[in-house]
Design an enzyme around this catalytic site. Structure first.
Site, PDB file in Angstrom:
ATOM      1  N   ALA A  79       9.275 -14.091  -8.450  1.00 33.43           N
ATOM      2  CA  ALA A  79       8.720 -13.388  -9.610  1.00 33.43           C
ATOM      3  C   ALA A  79       7.835 -14.313 -10.443  1.00 33.43           C
ATOM      4  O   ALA A  79       8.075 -15.519 -10.527  1.00 33.43           O
ATOM      5  CB  ALA A  79       9.854 -12.844 -10.474  1.00 33.43           C
ATOM      6  N   GLU A 137      17.977 -15.882  -8.203  1.00 30.13           N
ATOM      7  CA  GLU A 137      17.901 -15.165  -9.480  1.00 30.13           C
ATOM      8  C   GLU A 137      19.022 -15.517 -10.445  1.00 30.13           C
ATOM      9  O   GLU A 137      18.807 -15.548 -11.666  1.00 30.13           O
ATOM     10  CB  GLU A 137      17.900 -13.655  -9.216  1.00 30.13           C
ATOM     11  N   GLY A 168      12.092 -13.063  -5.133  1.00 33.12           N
ATOM     12  CA  GLY A 168      11.314 -11.976  -4.576  1.00 33.12           C
ATOM     13  C   GLY A 168      10.561 -12.358  -3.323  1.00 33.12           C
ATOM     14  O   GLY A 168      10.253 -11.496  -2.491  1.00 33.12           O
ATOM     15  N   GLU A 170      13.010 -11.766  -0.689  1.00 31.93           N
ATOM     16  CA  GLU A 170      13.174 -10.316  -0.562  1.00 31.93           C
ATOM     17  C   GLU A 170      12.018  -9.712   0.226  1.00 31.93           C
ATOM     18  O   GLU A 170      12.206  -8.790   1.022  1.00 31.93           O
ATOM     19  CB  GLU A 170      13.280  -9.681  -1.947  1.00 31.93           C
TER      20      GLU A 170
END
Length: 299
Positions: free
Chosen positions: A101, A169, A146, A149
């Site tokens: 992110a 995270e 992310g 991910e």
């Protein structure tokens, strides 16, 4: 929605289609910022392979608004193009796949804006997973939060020995919100996924291979693209196969894994039924009888 054939024709007329048929979205002119996502389509002997290159040089491919929007646009280009048989997702930034992110952007968002943007990220990962053709993530460096991910949304993952991966995270007061809590357990098992998410630990390519997070780990080379080269080799192995059969196999696996075995068998039957009337199935049998390599056309 822009079809790839139209995009290729347009760029060819502008002189942007390379001598081997490679297509590369170029940086914007006129002093504007460069594209944060590049799309390359191979020609000649590698025809059928497309590459999505993350190109946010100044921010380590962190998932900011522009990068996410351009990834969406690129998926729209690829989704309906039957000529593309494999997609490789990789970085155009040295030593990083995707840093996760963009926390600087995120810090300026309200709670509501944050929730909406994370929903958009989740939808983006679903869009990658929903591409009908096989997808391969080539991870050379950091794939964090992310970024991991995104790699988990791909069908296959290749890591260089230099790769560093983790859903970090919880070290930032968050937890994975773009599919990580769902895709990681399905990939490596519940207990290991919980351990990695709870601790926010980063692992290297070798450990990722040992727990089944990646399909292959390769020693990094001097050029820094060992994972990409292995991904390209794997893509070349997939391209000659019957594309409808490969796509139906992907649907059967992805849908079947979410249900009980009896329902999964029913899904497999439905997918198989769609493959029976194809010209490629007949070509495969004819080629076998004639003792030659089949020539699949995707019909």
């Amino acid at each position: 929605m822009l079809r790839l054939g139209r995009l290729a024709a347009s760029l060819s007329s502008e002189g942007l289609l390379g001598p081997l048929g490679n297509l590369l979205r170029r940086p914007r002119s006129g002093g504007r910022k460069p594209e944060e996502v590049l799309l390359r389509v191979h020609g000649e002997e590698n025809r059928g392979i497309a590459e999505i290159l993350m190109n946010r040089l100044h921010a380590k491919n962190s998932l900011g608004k522009v990068l996410v929007d351009e990834l969406y646009e690129t998926l729209d280009v690829l989704h309906f193009d039957d000529s593309i048989r494999v997609v490789i997702i990789r970085s155009n930034v040295k030593d990083v796949f995707c840093a996760g992110a963009d926390l600087k952007e995120r810090a300026a968002m309200s709670n509501t804006e944050t929730d909406l943007f994370v929903q958009k990220l989740r939808s983006l990962m679903d869009g990658i997973a929903a591409l009908p053709m096989p997808t391969i993530a080539a991870i050379e460096g950091y794939a964090l939060g992310g970024g991991l991910e995104l790699a988990l949304a791909c069908d296959l993952r290749i890591a260089a020995s230099s790769a560093k991966m983790g859903l970090i995270e919880t070290t930032r007061g968050l937890f994975p919100g773009a599919g990580g809590t769902q895709r990681l357990p399905r990939c490596i098992g519940i207990s290991l996924a919980k351990e990695l998410i709870f601790t926010g630990r980063q692992i290297d390519g070798q450990e990722a291979l040992s727990i089944g997070l990646v399909n292959h780990m390769v020693p990094q080379n001097e050029e820094g693209d060992a994972a990409y080269q292995r991904a390209l080799t794997l893509a070349k192995e997939i391209v000659p196969r019957a594309p409808i059969a490969v796509r139906m196999g992907k649907v059967a696996i992805n849908k079947g894994i979410e249900v009980d075995i009896a329902s999964g068998m029913a899904i497999e039957r439905m997918c198989y039924a769609q493959n029976i009337p194809t010209k490629d199935r007949q070509e495969g049998m004819t080629a076998f009888i004639e003792k030659r390599q089949p020539k699949f056309i995707g019909k």
